[in-house]
Design an enzyme around this catalytic site. Structure first.
Site, PDB file in Angstrom:
ATOM      1  N   GLY A 281       0.970  -1.110   0.069  1.00  0.00           N
ATOM      2  CA  GLY A 281       0.048   0.247   0.161  1.00  0.00           C
ATOM      3  C   GLY A 281       0.837   1.251  -0.046  1.00  0.00           C
ATOM      4  O   GLY A 281       0.680   2.130  -0.645  1.00  0.00           O
ATOM      5  N   GLU A 318       2.833   5.422   7.678  1.00  0.00           N
ATOM      6  CA  GLU A 318       4.381   5.746   7.046  1.00  0.00           C
ATOM      7  C   GLU A 318       5.133   6.696   7.901  1.00  0.00           C
ATOM      8  O   GLU A 318       6.220   6.769   7.959  1.00  0.00           O
ATOM      9  CB  GLU A 318       4.306   5.994   5.624  1.00  0.00           C
ATOM     10  CG  GLU A 318       3.499   5.037   4.944  1.00  0.00           C
ATOM     11  CD  GLU A 318       3.636   3.611   5.136  1.00  0.00           C
ATOM     12  OE1 GLU A 318       4.843   3.163   5.473  1.00  0.00           O
ATOM     13  OE2 GLU A 318       2.734   2.860   4.821  1.00  0.00           O
TER      14      GLU A 318
END
Ligand code: BES
Ligand code: ZN
EC number: 3.4.11.-
Length: 875
Positions: A281, A318
């Site tokens: 992703g 992230e």
């Protein structure tokens, strides 16, 4: 975790200390990398890249050999300390190259290893690879990287293990007109002749190879300058306009994380980049985070709330890694959960702070917690800390255990220690180990110091042992006592004594009318608790523990009333539905407790609770999908009785004044009513679609789009298929594209199914998206059968196109097998794979078989019960 895959073996890891000696056996310890000076030049005509890497090494032992990781790289020359290597030996299995020199290098000296090589800009989304996109009617390419976990060795010869941190100086050679990006900011750009340039980047801090990144291509960006350093979102030309949301969110999130953990983000810039071909992703490369387009770019007008929440989650996940993983790194992949569990927990923590009205911690109970419990209830699960060595093993642990069980464990600890002390302990841990590597025990140490509690003792079991318990509660009204007993929980309900030896420390979280007692920890097989009375109690307050609770049928009825009477939190209610649903599948309880519970909660108004109710009813439908149509019709009638009135009265208009959760509730009820064949809703859905294709783009609200497209697929005309395909090829937004793609799989006509399967490999669908139409096919009988047929017939081609190193192969196997519901199909699947290599997906396959078998025995066990219950209630 990238895709719906999940794996590894169920060997219990035992004592991890013993394992440490054998866990990084691949690279010898005779030299240690200190600094890499790397130059690369990608070529978009030949799809090759030329490279040179000079690595400064500290010699730890006298020796004339050096081993590096290298995979599918053509090495031209190797020199160290003035000597050319005599021989180069490749070991394909270990993914290494061994260089042997004439003379020994002396212990204690520093030498420079210089390697010249050519690599391939592959189209497998691994290492240094190419990604294609359309611009002004032409196919264009960019070169980008995906190194984690073990593909840096495809980009350049390297010491590709997370503990071998070094400093990196990167130079990229490209056409003048292209943008070159890497982890760091640009130090200088040198002209090379008339059309080329060398972009030289500043030195990185000490970092692991799997976090290195570089990109060369025609890229555009939008920017946010609210934070100390520049933040940009890059994309290929034309797409960058949808990058502002992520850039703004990045600026705010970095500042939030700096403050909470009291450590500055150490790099001089942060770029987010959208890549059209991307295996996961997103990827947290330090300072240069890469994403799938749908997980980064957000178009407020044409996208739905799910997408907004997903983009927010991915970006914050992230960014959390910039601390958890990048600054402090696990010393080996066995500690992967320290990366992924923390990034997951922290993304929910940050999201909750930014969007308190989304109430994401309530959603956590039906999302991450259920993913963790679902996977860990399979025999083929694995402990959070599990020995892994080979690339194909490492790849398989990016699953719900590392992410969701890991984050659920952190959530549990945070509740136990108190959030403030937890965050303080974590901050100390990060400070102590910054730019270094850690083991799980380092985290426990910092948390123990901050809290004064013995964290190791309680938590070791949770990371080192597979599984979790079900707590069976029995009541004694004469003494006002309850007895609790723990046993290992398996979805298949057939736990054997040797699988049931672990005693988990269970936080009982006892809720009664007078409040919640968080202090009781069950550290034994069984215990008896004294209550004031037995009028109302519930274990696992707010569902913050990792276990299921099984009550007596009477108690389920009372808990149903307690929910209506307002004694239970949203988390409690959603958690009870989830537990009742899971316990029904495994046979610890009858499905009737679930049906009675949700039947009584028709007046529920919370989105999360509804979402869980409807998920569990769908789970029944999915297990009965191959059974008699009557029972499926009755289940639909039951669903309509739950949702129709409510969705008719709430309606399906979305107003500015609706809260986030009201909007989500409207869309989930609408979708269920449609699936359950509510005529009124079907009529409106088909009308909206027909207006939409006539040109009224407002007539399909993005929040209802997937449901409406689904209704269209069920109508199933050839012309409907053509329209959905057109939308896939020319969508309003990226999330519409994905929804259309999934919808193609939902058409049930045999010819249309063949067409969809035909698109998987003919270039219509990108390799990164192959699993999406398969998800659509998995929603109906004909699709499940046809997909499995397609897999069997095309197995050789599938394995050729989806190498086992790519998690996609595992996803294809899991999706194409797990829809079945009978023992005979389980056998058929086993037989088919018996003669094949299952490298890279052995765990996914085992988990899928477990799932099929649990459905098979559920249907046999509860068919009659459910049938009579539905009849009794006139459905
Ligand atoms: N580190 C992973 C990316 C990754 C996944 C690399 C699998 C190698 C193998 C990244 O931080 C990640 O976890 N991405 C998730 C998104 C997240 C919101 C759960 C993903 O890719 O789905
Ligand atoms: Zn991650």
């Amino acid at each position: 975790m990238a895709l719906p895959q999940s794996k590894y073996t169920n060997i219990e890891s035992g004592n991890s200390r013993g394992f440490e000696q054998i866990c990084h056996p691949i690279l010898p310890k005779n030299v240690k990398p200190l600094r890499y000076d790397l130059t690369l030049e990608p070529n978009f005509e030949t799809f090759k890249f030329e490279g040179e890497v000079k690595i400064d090494l500290e010699v730890k032992e006298d020796s004339n050999q050096i081993t590096v990781n290298s995979l599918e790289i053509d090495i031209h020359s190797v020199e160290a300390a003035g000597q050319r290597a005599n021989t180069i030996e490749f070991d394909e299995d270990k993914q290494t190259a061994l260089f042997t020199f004439e003379n020994k290098f002396a212990k204690g000296t520093e030498i420079a290893l210089d390697i010249k090589f050519t690599g391939t800009l592959n189209d497998n989304m691994a290492g240094f690879y190419r990604s294609s996109y359309e611009h002004e009617g032409q196919t264009k390419y960019l070169a980008t990287t995906q190194m984690e976990p073990t593909d840096c060795r495809r980009a350049f010869p390297s010491f590709d293990e997370p503990a071998l941190k070094a400093i990196f100086d990167v130079t990229l050679i490209s056409d003048k007109g292209l943008t070159a990006l890497s982890n760091m900011d640009v130090k200088e750009v040198r002209e090379l002749g008339t059309d080329k340039k060398a972009t030289v980047f500043n030195s990185t801090p000490l970092m692991s190879t799997y976090l290195i990144a570089f990109i060369v291509g025609d890229l555009r960006y939008v920017e946010n300058n609210d934070f100390r350093i520049p933040i940009r979102t890059y994309a290929t030309p034309g797409l960058e306009k949808d990058g502002q949301y992520a850039a703004d969110l990045t600026a705010k999130t970095l500042s939030f994380l700096e403050e909470k953990f009291d450590i500055q983000y150490p790099l001089p810039k942060l770029d987010n980049v959208a890549i059209a071909d991307f295996s996961a992703g997103a990827m947290e490369n330090w300072g240069l985070v890469t994403y799938r387009i749908v997980d980064l770019l957000f178009d407020e007008k044409n996208s739905n709330l799910n997408t907004k929440q997903r983009v927010t989650e991915v970006v914050q996940h992230e960014l959390s890694h910039q601390w958890f993983g990048n600054l402090v790194t696990m010393d080996w992949w066995e500690g992967l959960w320290l990366n992924e569990g923390f990034a997951t927990w922290t993304s929910w923590y940050a999201c909750n702070a930014f969007y308190p009205d989304w109430k994401v911690w309530e959603q956590y109970v039906t999302d991450s917690l259920q993913h963790a419990l679902a996977l860990d209830a399979l025999r083929a699960s694995h402990p959070i800390e599990v020995p892994v060595k080979r690339a194909d093993e490492i790849n398989q642990i990016f699953d719900a255990i590392s992410y969701s069980k890991g984050s659920s464990l952190l959530k549990m600890i945070s509740r136990w220690l108190g959030e403030e002390i937890f965050v303080k302990g974590v901050s100390n841990y990060l400070k102590k180990h910054q730019f270094g590597n850690t083991k799980t025990s380092d985290l426990w140490e910092s948390l123990s110091e901050a809290s004064g509690k013995n964290v190791v003792e309680v938590m070791d079991v949770w990371t080192k042992k597979i599984g979790f318990p079900v707590i069976k509660v029995t009541e004694d009204a004469s003494t006002n006592t309850i007895s609790v007993k723990q046993n290992r929980y398996l979805t298949t309900g057939d736990v054997r004594p040797e699988e049931d030896e672990t005693i988990y420390p269970v936080f009982l979280g006892l809720k009664t009318q007078t409040g919640t007692d968080e202090s009781v920890v069950l550290n034994a097989r069984e215990a008896t608790l004294q209550l004031e009375d037995l009028k109302f109690f519930k274990l696992n307050a707010d569902q913050s523990g990792i276990y299921r609770t099984s009550y007596s049928p009477d108690r389920w009825v009372k808990l149903g009333h307690a929910g209506v009477d307002g004694l239970l939190s949203v988390e409690d209610r959603a958690g009870l539905v989830a537990d009742a649903g899971a316990l029904a599948v495994s046979g610890y309880q009858s499905t009737l407790s679930l049906l009675n519970l949700v039947h009584g909660w028709k007046t529920e108004s919370n989105f999360v609770v509804w979402d869980e109710i409807l998920t569990r009813v769908s789970t029944i439908k999915a297990a009965w999908i191959f059974e008699d149509q009557n029972i499926l019709d009755s289940l639909n009638a039951f669903t309509r009785a739950l949702v129709s009135e409510k969705t008719h009265s709430l309606g399906w208009e979305f107003k500015e004044s609706d809260s986030f959760l009201e909007q989500r509730l409207k869309s989930v009820l609408y979708g269920s009513a449609l699936n359950a064949k509510d005529e009124v809703v079907i009529k409106s859905a088909l009308e909206s679609f027909d207006n939409y294709i006539k040109g009224d783009k407002e007539s399909v609200n993005p929040n209802l789009r997937a449901s409406i497209f689904g209704a269209v697929a069920r109508r199933g005309n050839q012309s409907d298929y053509e329209e959905i395909l057109k939308i896939y090829k020319n969508p309003l937004s990226n999330d519409e594209k994905i929804t259309a793609l999934r919808t193609l799989g939902r058409f049930e006509n045999a010819q249309l199914i063949e067409r969809t399967l035909g698109y998987l490999f003919d270039g219509t669908i990108r390799a990164q998206d192959i699993y999406i139409p398969l998800q659509g096919l998995r929603t109906h009988k004909a699709g499940i059968e046809a997909t499995w047929g397609w897999v069997q017939k095309n197995w050789d081609e599938i394995t050729r196109r989806l190498p086992p190193g790519l998690s996609m192969l595992g996803s294809v196997v899991t999706i194409s097998t797990s829809g079945f519901t009978s023992e005979s199909k389980a056998k058929e699947i086993e037989q088919f794979f018996a003669s094949k290599s299952t490298k890279g997906f052995d765990q996914g396959l085992a988990q899928s078989l477990d799932t099929v078998r649990s459905k098979a025995s559920w249907v046999v066990r509860d068919h009659k019960n459910i049938y009579s219950w539905l009849k009794e209630h006139d459905f």
